[in-house]
Design an enzyme around this catalytic site. Structure first.
Site, mmCIF file in Angstrom:
data_model
loop_
_atom_site.group_PDB
_atom_site.id
_atom_site.type_symbol
_atom_site.label_atom_id
_atom_site.label_comp_id
_atom_site.label_asym_id
_atom_site.label_seq_id
_atom_site.Cartn_x
_atom_site.Cartn_y
_atom_site.Cartn_z
ATOM 1 N N PHE A 39 6.530 42.029 25.969
ATOM 2 C CA PHE A 39 5.801 41.749 24.731
ATOM 3 C C PHE A 39 4.427 42.395 24.798
ATOM 4 C CE2 PHE A 39 5.901 38.786 21.021
ATOM 5 C CZ PHE A 39 7.241 38.892 20.776
ATOM 6 N N GLN B 215 -5.459 37.454 12.794
ATOM 7 C CA GLN B 215 -4.671 38.544 13.364
ATOM 8 C C GLN B 215 -3.835 39.279 12.324
ATOM 9 O OE1 GLN B 215 -1.264 37.712 16.261
ATOM 10 N NE2 GLN B 215 -2.741 38.855 17.480
ATOM 11 N N HIS C 212 -0.709 41.683 11.993
ATOM 12 C CA HIS C 212 0.431 42.141 12.775
ATOM 13 C C HIS C 212 0.754 43.549 12.311
ATOM 14 C CE1 HIS C 212 4.285 42.414 14.704
ATOM 15 N NE2 HIS C 212 4.119 41.232 15.259
ATOM 16 N N LEU D 217 7.861 39.934 8.485
ATOM 17 C CA LEU D 217 7.593 40.477 9.815
ATOM 18 C C LEU D 217 8.787 41.180 10.449
ATOM 19 C CD1 LEU D 217 5.577 40.422 12.280
ATOM 20 C CD2 LEU D 217 6.859 38.432 13.025
ATOM 21 N N GLU E 166 7.525 41.926 17.125
ATOM 22 C CA GLU E 166 7.049 42.769 18.197
ATOM 23 C C GLU E 166 8.171 43.122 19.169
ATOM 24 O OE1 GLU E 166 3.108 41.930 19.146
ATOM 25 O OE2 GLU E 166 3.511 41.844 21.280
ATOM 26 N N ARG F 187 -1.932 43.555 19.422
ATOM 27 C CA ARG F 187 -1.779 43.712 17.977
ATOM 28 C C ARG F 187 -3.027 44.215 17.279
ATOM 29 N NH1 ARG F 187 1.694 38.193 17.056
ATOM 30 N NH2 ARG F 187 3.500 38.989 18.173
ATOM 31 N N HIS G 288 -1.185 37.627 9.901
ATOM 32 C CA HIS G 288 -0.108 36.999 10.645
ATOM 33 C C HIS G 288 -0.503 35.658 11.246
ATOM 34 C CE1 HIS G 288 3.505 36.776 12.990
ATOM 35 N NE2 HIS G 288 2.878 36.862 14.137
ATOM 36 N N ARG H 38 -4.910 36.729 19.662
ATOM 37 C CA ARG H 38 -3.809 36.056 20.351
ATOM 38 C C ARG H 38 -2.794 37.086 20.840
ATOM 39 N NH1 ARG H 38 1.657 34.150 18.494
ATOM 40 N NH2 ARG H 38 1.257 35.533 16.756
HETATM 41 C C1 LIG Z 1 6.787 35.562 11.015
HETATM 42 C C2 LIG Z 1 6.133 34.968 12.215
HETATM 43 C C3 LIG Z 1 6.609 35.281 13.483
HETATM 44 C C4 LIG Z 1 6.027 34.727 14.606
HETATM 45 N N1 LIG Z 1 6.523 35.059 15.824
HETATM 46 C C5 LIG Z 1 5.984 34.496 16.916
HETATM 47 C C6 LIG Z 1 6.504 34.776 18.201
HETATM 48 O O1 LIG Z 1 7.453 35.530 18.350
HETATM 49 N N2 LIG Z 1 5.942 34.186 19.269
HETATM 50 C C7 LIG Z 1 4.916 33.317 19.134
HETATM 51 O O2 LIG Z 1 4.471 32.792 20.137
HETATM 52 N N3 LIG Z 1 4.402 33.026 17.929
HETATM 53 C C8 LIG Z 1 4.905 33.598 16.830
HETATM 54 N N4 LIG Z 1 4.384 33.300 15.597
HETATM 55 C C9 LIG Z 1 3.327 32.298 15.492
HETATM 56 C C10 LIG Z 1 3.898 30.899 15.569
HETATM 57 O O3 LIG Z 1 5.195 30.875 15.068
HETATM 58 C C11 LIG Z 1 3.106 29.881 14.806
HETATM 59 O O4 LIG Z 1 1.794 29.961 15.195
HETATM 60 C C12 LIG Z 1 3.567 28.491 15.086
HETATM 61 O O5 LIG Z 1 4.924 28.376 14.835
HETATM 62 C C13 LIG Z 1 2.846 27.437 14.299
HETATM 63 O O6 LIG Z 1 3.435 26.191 14.574
HETATM 64 P P1 LIG Z 1 2.773 24.832 14.123
HETATM 65 O O7 LIG Z 1 3.607 23.741 14.657
HETATM 66 O O8 LIG Z 1 1.356 24.848 14.490
HETATM 67 O O9 LIG Z 1 2.840 24.882 12.562
HETATM 68 P P2 LIG Z 1 4.045 25.030 11.526
HETATM 69 O O10 LIG Z 1 5.332 25.305 12.175
HETATM 70 O O11 LIG Z 1 3.575 25.952 10.480
HETATM 71 O O12 LIG Z 1 4.161 23.593 10.948
HETATM 72 C C14 LIG Z 1 3.210 23.036 10.105
HETATM 73 C C15 LIG Z 1 3.702 21.694 9.704
HETATM 74 O O13 LIG Z 1 2.685 20.986 9.044
HETATM 75 C C16 LIG Z 1 3.176 20.434 7.869
HETATM 76 N N5 LIG Z 1 2.085 20.317 6.925
HETATM 77 C C17 LIG Z 1 1.191 21.262 6.578
HETATM 78 N N6 LIG Z 1 0.344 20.771 5.673
HETATM 79 C C18 LIG Z 1 0.698 19.490 5.444
HETATM 80 C C19 LIG Z 1 0.222 18.465 4.599
HETATM 81 N N7 LIG Z 1 -0.811 18.640 3.796
HETATM 82 N N8 LIG Z 1 0.853 17.272 4.610
HETATM 83 C C20 LIG Z 1 1.916 17.075 5.402
HETATM 84 N N9 LIG Z 1 2.407 18.008 6.218
HETATM 85 C C21 LIG Z 1 1.802 19.198 6.238
HETATM 86 C C22 LIG Z 1 4.262 21.351 7.430
HETATM 87 O O14 LIG Z 1 5.170 20.668 6.630
HETATM 88 C C23 LIG Z 1 4.864 21.739 8.746
HETATM 89 O O15 LIG Z 1 5.808 20.777 9.151
HETATM 90 C C24 LIG Z 1 4.943 33.853 14.471
HETATM 91 C C25 LIG Z 1 4.464 33.542 13.214
HETATM 92 C C26 LIG Z 1 5.043 34.101 12.089
HETATM 93 C C27 LIG Z 1 4.480 33.780 10.762
#
Ligand SMILES: Cc1cc2nc3c(=O)[nH]c(=O)nc-3n(C[C@H](O)[C@H](O)[C@H](O)COP(=O)(O)OP(=O)(O)OC[C@H]3O[C@@H](n4cnc5c(N)ncnc54)[C@H](O)[C@@H]3O)c2cc1C
Ligand code: SF4
Ligand code: F3S
Ligand code: FES
Lengths: 122, 595, 254, 132
Positions: free
Chosen positions: B117, B231, B233, B243, B246, B286, B354, B389
């Site tokens: 990666f 960031q 991407h 996306l 990577e 990135r 991203h 990141r």
């Molecule tokens: C396309 C893409 C590919 C990625 N690929 C990678 C990768 O390969 N490797 C890596 O390490 N990272 C990757 N990332 C980054 C990583 O996926 C995210 O940073 C991470 O998944 C975020 O997880 P989280 O649990 O913080 O938030 P999320 O999974 O976004 O969850 C947020 C939660 O909060 C809830 N929520 C939000 N606001 C409210 C509200 N007001 N009231 C109630 N609930 C709410 C939502 O319903 C959801 O359940 C990628 C990101 C993207 C966008």
């Protein structure tokens, strides 16, 4: 979901359905061709292929008996199961009534077939 | 209004929130957990992560290497003690995921496989085909079903925290299906609401990624830290921003300009070799890759497309069989959305927003300055990503710090008495009045979509890959204007059941707050570091004045107040961030000077 | 190649609307939506919400066919609206409705509580065959063993298969395709030993036998999960279990 | 009080609304022919058990145009049943792995149809042999 799950008795009917489906898929077309077209129309097969002595011998034979019984009974169960479900599909939920009619006929057919085969003897 | 009495309320059902909930349930099954999510947990944006999750795995790898890659990748703006904890926990947590059933891709002898990666010295990215986030999220969600103490509030939208006696004591939510509000009382809260990428125009984020939790904490006085670091991407679908992971480059994909030239070699990432070499060329970090795109565009060496300039991500030499095996989702995305068969033609790509490196300021225990409030995941700034990141660090972060936030919140909850229900209800009713007032209000004339578009455009203009003081200032001004105009927003839909327009309005208000924190933090950082690059006389990193975390403080009806906090440096002194051949040379010199 | 997406055309989108607070029953409304060739049906519907009628409700999030929220009936066929393109319907009108067989909460939003209950009922987590501590490291699992369940683990819970399955429509208690696929996913995972516990559900009256092998569920599945296969394999499992219990005292399923 | 009022759509006539379902109903409909054909055979069997005259009478009745028409229809229907039976076969079986590769659906269907063809020809050969 529901805390106590009632075991379904479907496997019996489903197994019979499946067995009949398989048997009819394998032999159905050719059987229909032989008994329904080839013999009556005198196509392909010798005219006396299903003559009384031959058929009697066949159904007196252990394997022949089994085959005839399986074909008739399983075809019936296969069809009964499908028809029952299709009735349900098109919205006729006669419930126990439809169930009795479908599987009941298959049962009756099975008994008659068994009786006839037994009466033919070994 | 209904009240639900919990011990710990977790806001967010993504990877971080689910991991936190499980941690609380395992630590003490008698604690009642309320897990609130505005979408069903498996819809959370963690689901979209493709490439993988980092954790030292190979015998040739070391925790120290992961540490160094992370800290250097973050341009030394990392909390090094926290990074040290992080890298040590990654393999443990990813193994835990394995025990919970995550379908990690395997080597022929049955061990978990790892892939290369960007910015990582050695292959240490655990992956489940190219649907890693999807599999991790579903594994966590399905595993969470095992714990009876987790009470889920699915499709409940959190509109505020309840703070009394100087500590967080609950949250107020809207049940989306009925439009009714609920007070969830709790002795501790974890915010895990994910990032805020949707404040930008072209982004890889899902519709739910609107920075809600950041704004919630921010409005209650918790600073948002390092928000200027956003960031880009480098390989996203033009137009939609979707996306291309990577891992495409990890598997050996090339980035070429309009002449079919692997232009990254011109930006200190070379030499160009036919197969991927870690931390070089396409496997550089990135920020560097996105910046190189920008320069190519300036030089007129990009390709014009209907959605702006693009370069080509060329995967053809990998062959259909390998692409279908290793990158099946990418294959389908390219075919369906672009009509491109990646085995036969290169994929047009361009950078898009991203990830938000910054977020709710928390310490290494995930505790924010507001007692009882914890945060984990992309919404938080626990200090591991610094100014940029590294890919695959954030999925690991969800596990490591989701767990930690859950445990710390559980311990805090046990250490304090329950709140005074009547007082909490009074607060919640005031919140109810406020949010219901938004729908009831008549006479507004601003369309939500218009404000949202203008916000996203101005953020892209001012806070893009390269930044200038006057455009950043314009963005700040524009955001101030939009906040004013927001007061005049019009909600057509007056109903209660599934009134999504109402929720969009609330989200937009959150986004405007978060966007302001980003823009003002960016304007104030007069140096270039990681994802924050300036072209107006501040092209260099300035460790003397800016080896500091920015902290944006909420000011009601005004611009945020920006101040700075120290960066914890333990064993890695700030050095030059070099990649490619230059990076290898620098590392050899560093190693030589250590002996 | 000229950029097809530059050319703007207008397509009619007919949406099935329902507001429980004002409508007795759902009814159609037609919108004219300008579109380009790269626009999905979801983007068309979003355009309506943003510029024509802010009260239109629907679920969506990822836009990339992985979160599973945007399922809709499009011209009568269940699809993920984010990966279905308006260009494929133009110049005819495209008709968009909430997923079949589920109660409509509002407009394109269905009630999915029933599905979630089913998902919870299948024990969708590893019940370890041989417990292992973290210190002992990962379970070994060969690519072949992974291959046995990977396809079933790819289910995004989009419920298109339920909208495709008439047997579910006729009998909402039927456990249905996706939940069975996930149940099967755990049953055939080399790390899992919970098959017998899950069998109670498989062989129950809500279990797999409502399925008449229509097969449309697998046809519409956007992730090639082939849920019909899981359901039908489990019919065999349940049947074997049914008959074997007369033979072996423990009740069949090994 | 909640204003939710989820609307449940009726299922009437669902099988007419999608070509896939129409096709499904047709293949379900083949069951009528299977049943009817089994009934014909059952009558034949009963006749057989009643002696030579009865049997020959049954054989003779099969030559009536109605019977021939019925059997033509049944042949079509049951052949279609055979086709659909093996077409859904890959959906109903556990995966078959040959040399590390999963057997594709068409291979399973193809094998099934080939076996059915062989079974049919075998049956014909048997009857032919019996006649000699
Ligand atoms: C396309 C893409 C590919 C990625 N690929 C990678 C990768 O390969 N490797 C890596 O390490 N990272 C990757 N990332 C980054 C990583 O996926 C995210 O940073 C991470 O998944 C975020 O997880 P989280 O649990 O913080 O938030 P999320 O999974 O976004 O969850 C947020 C939660 O909060 C809830 N929520 C939000 N606001 C409210 C509200 N007001 N009231 C109630 N609930 C709410 C939502 O319903 C959801 O359940 C990628 C990101 C993207 C966008
Ligand atoms: S099995 Fe396929 S169609 Fe059904 S919910 Fe899962 S992904 Fe969707
Ligand atoms: S459509 Fe329904 S009937 Fe069975 S094969 Fe699929 S579950
Ligand atoms: S929006 Fe996520 S699947 Fe379509």
């Amino acid at each position: 979901m529901k805390p106590t799950l009632k075991r379904s008795n479907a496997p019996i009917f489903w197994a019979l359905f499946g067995a009949g489906g398989m048997l009819s898929a394998l032999f159905g077309p050719m059987l229909v061709f032989i008994t329904g077209l080839a013999i009556p129309l005198g196509l392909l097969l010798p005219a006396d292929a299903l003559s009384y002595p031959k058929m009697l011998a066949f159904t007196q034979n252990f394997i022949g008996k089994g085959f005839v019984f399986a074909v008739i009974a399983l075809f019936l169960w296969h069809a009964a199961h499908r028809i029952f479900h299709s009735l349900h599909d098109i919205g006729i939920h006669a419930g126990t009534g439809a169930k009795l009619a479908c599987y009941g006929s298959a049962m009756v057919g099975t008994v008659i077939a068994a009786y006839a085969l037994l009466s033919i003897g070994f | 209004m209904e009240t639900y009495k919990a011990d710990v309320v977790i806001i967010g059902g993504g990877g971080a929130g689910l991991r936190a909930a499980i941690a609380v349930a395992e630590l003490d099954p008698s604690l009642r957990i309320a897990l609130v999510s505005k979408v069903y947990p498996m819809r959370s944006h963690t689901v979209a992560a493709e490439g993988g999750s980092a954790g030292v795995k190979l015998p040739t790898d070391k925790l120290d290497y992961h540490f160094n890659d992370t800290v250097a990748g973050g341009d030394w703006l990392c909390e090094q003690d926290v990074v040290e904890y992080f890298v040590a926990q990654c393999p443990v947590e990813l193994t835990q995921m394995e025990h919970w059933g995550c379908p990690w891709s395997r080597t022929p002898d049955g061990h978990v496989n790892v892939r290369a990666f960007g910015g990582m010295k050695i292959e240490r990215t655990w992956f489940a085909a190219d649907k890693t986030g999807f599999h991790m999220l579903h594994t966590l969600f399905q595993t969470s079903i095992k714990y009876p103490s987790i009470k889920r509030f699915d499709e409940h939208f959190c509109v505020d925290l309840v703070v009394a006696d100087g500590r967080v004591q609950g949250a107020v939510t809207i049940e989306i299906a009925s439009g009714e509000l609920t007070l969830i009382e709790a002795r501790a809260a974890v915010i895990a609401t994910g990032g805020a990428g949707r404040v930008f125009r072209e982004n890889t984020n899902g519709g739910v990624v609107t920075g809600d939790g950041m704004a919630l904490a921010y409005r209650h006085g918790v600073p948002l830290r390092d928000m200027e670091f956003v960031q880009y991407h480098p390989t996203c679908m033009p137009g939609t921003g979707l996306l291309f992971t990577e891992a495409c480059r990890g598997e050996g994909g090339f980035l070429v300009n309009k002449d079919g030239y692997r232009y990254l070699q011109d930006y200190g990432l070379g030499p160009a070799e036919p197969t991927p070499r870690n931390k070089a060329m396409e496997l550089g970090p990135r920020d560097r890759l996105s910046q190189a795109f920008w320069y190519e565009q300036q030089k007129g060496r990009t390709i014009d497309g209907p959605h702006g300039s693009v370069v080509h991500l060329d995967l053809r030499h990998l062959g259909e069989a390998k692409l279908r095996e290793r990158l099946p989702q990418i294959y389908e995305l390219a075919e369906q959305f672009l009509g491109v068969d990646p085995a036969l033609a290169p994929i047009p790509v361009r950078p898009a927003v991203h990830y938000t490196m910054g977020g709710i300021m928390v310490d290494g225990l995930c505790a924010s300055p507001l007692p009882g409030l914890y945060a984990a995941g992309e919404c938080s700034s626990v200090g591991i990503h610094g100014a940029n990141r590294l890919g695959s660090n954030s999925l690991s972060e969800l596990c490591v710090f989701g767990k930690r936030a859950g445990e710390e919140a559980a311990n805090f909850a046990k250490s304090v008495p329950p709140g005074h229900s009547a007082e909490l209800l009074k607060q919640a009713q005031a919140v109810e009045q406020r949010v219901l007032g938004m729908v009831k209000k008549t006479g507004g004339n601003e369309r939500i979509a218009t404000l949202r578009k203008e916000m996203a455009q101005t953020m892209e203009d001012g806070c893009g890959i390269y930044r200038l003081a006057d455009t950043m200032q314009k963005t700040c001004d524009k955001l101030d204007e939009l906040k004013q105009r927001f007061k005049n927003v019009h909600i057509e839909d007056k109903s209660s059941v599934w009134n999504t327009e109402w929720l969009l309005a609330i989200e937009l208000e959150y986004q405007l707050d978060v966007a302001q924190a980003m823009a003002y933090s960016a304007l104030n950082r007069r140096e270039s570091r990681g994802a924050h690059q300036r072209l107006d006389g501040f092209e260099a990193r300035d460790d003397v004045n800016f080896l500091k975390h920015s902290q944006a403080h909420y000011v009601a009806d005004g611009a945020p107040r920006i101040d700075y906090g120290p960066v914890k440096i333990t064993k890695s002194q700030p050095g030059t961030r070099a990649y490619g051949a230059a990076g290898e040379k620098a590392e050899q010199e560093r190693n030589a000077s250590h002996v | 190649m000229p950029h097809m997406s530059d050319i703007q055309k207008v397509i009619e989108i007919e949406v099935l609307r329902y507001n429980p607070e004002t409508d007795k029953a759902p009814s159609s409304q037609v919108f004219e939506v300008p579109f380009t060739d790269d626009m999905s049906v979801l983007q068309g519907v979003q355009y309506i919400k943003d510029y024509l009628d802010g009260s239109l409700s629907f679920r969506w999030s990822c836009r990339m066919a992985i979160c599973g929220s945007c399922g809709m009936m499009i011209n009568g066929v269940p699809h993920l609206s984010c990966e279905t393109f308006l260009r494929d319907y133009y110049p005819a009108r495209v008709r968009v409705e909430a997923l079949n067989h589920f109660p409509i909460e509002r407009d394109l939003v269905i009630n999915m509580e029933g599905f979630i209950n089913k998902l919870e009922s299948i024990q969708p987590y590893i019940i370890p065959k041989e417990p292992r501590t973290l210190a002992q490291g990962e379970y070994l699992q060969t690519p072949e063993q992974l291959n046995l369940y990977e396809q079933f683990s790819s289910c995004i819970n989009c419920m298109l298969c339920y909208a495709a399955c008439p047997q579910f429509g006729l009998n909402p208690d039927f456990i249905g395709p996706a939940a069975t696929a996930l149940l099967h996913r755990y049953n055939v995972d080399s790390r899992d030993g919970g098959k017998e516990e899950r069998m109670d559900l498989v062989r129950s009256e809500e279990g797999v036998f409502h399925c008449t092998a229509v097969g449309y569920c697998s046809e519409v599945c956007p992730k090639h999960v082939d849920p019909a296969n899981a359901v039908n394999q489990n019919k065999t499992n349940a049947a074997v279990d049914y008959f074997l219990r007369f033979v072996s005292p423990k009740g069949g399923a090994k | 009080m909640s204003k939710r009022r989820p609307y449940v759509r009726p299922m009437d006539g669902w099988w007419r609304k999608n070509p896939y379902f129409v096709e499904y109903m047709i293949h379900e409909g083949t069951a009528f022919f299977v049943a009817a054909y089994a009934a014909v055979l059952l009558v034949g069997l009963v006749r057989l058990s009643q002696g030579e005259a009865a049997w020959n009478g049954w054989l003779h009745s099969l030559t009536s145009p109605w019977y021939v028409l019925f059997h033509l229809a049944a042949l079509l229907a049951i052949t279609y049943h055979t086709y659909t039976w093996f077409k859904i076969m890959p959906r109903t079986m556990p995966p078959v792995v040959v040399g590390g590769e999963r057997l594709p659906a068409w291979a399973i269907t193809g094998t099934g149809l080939a076996v059915a063809a062989a079974a049919g020809i075998g049956l014909l050969a048997f009857v032919w042999g019996m006649a000699r």
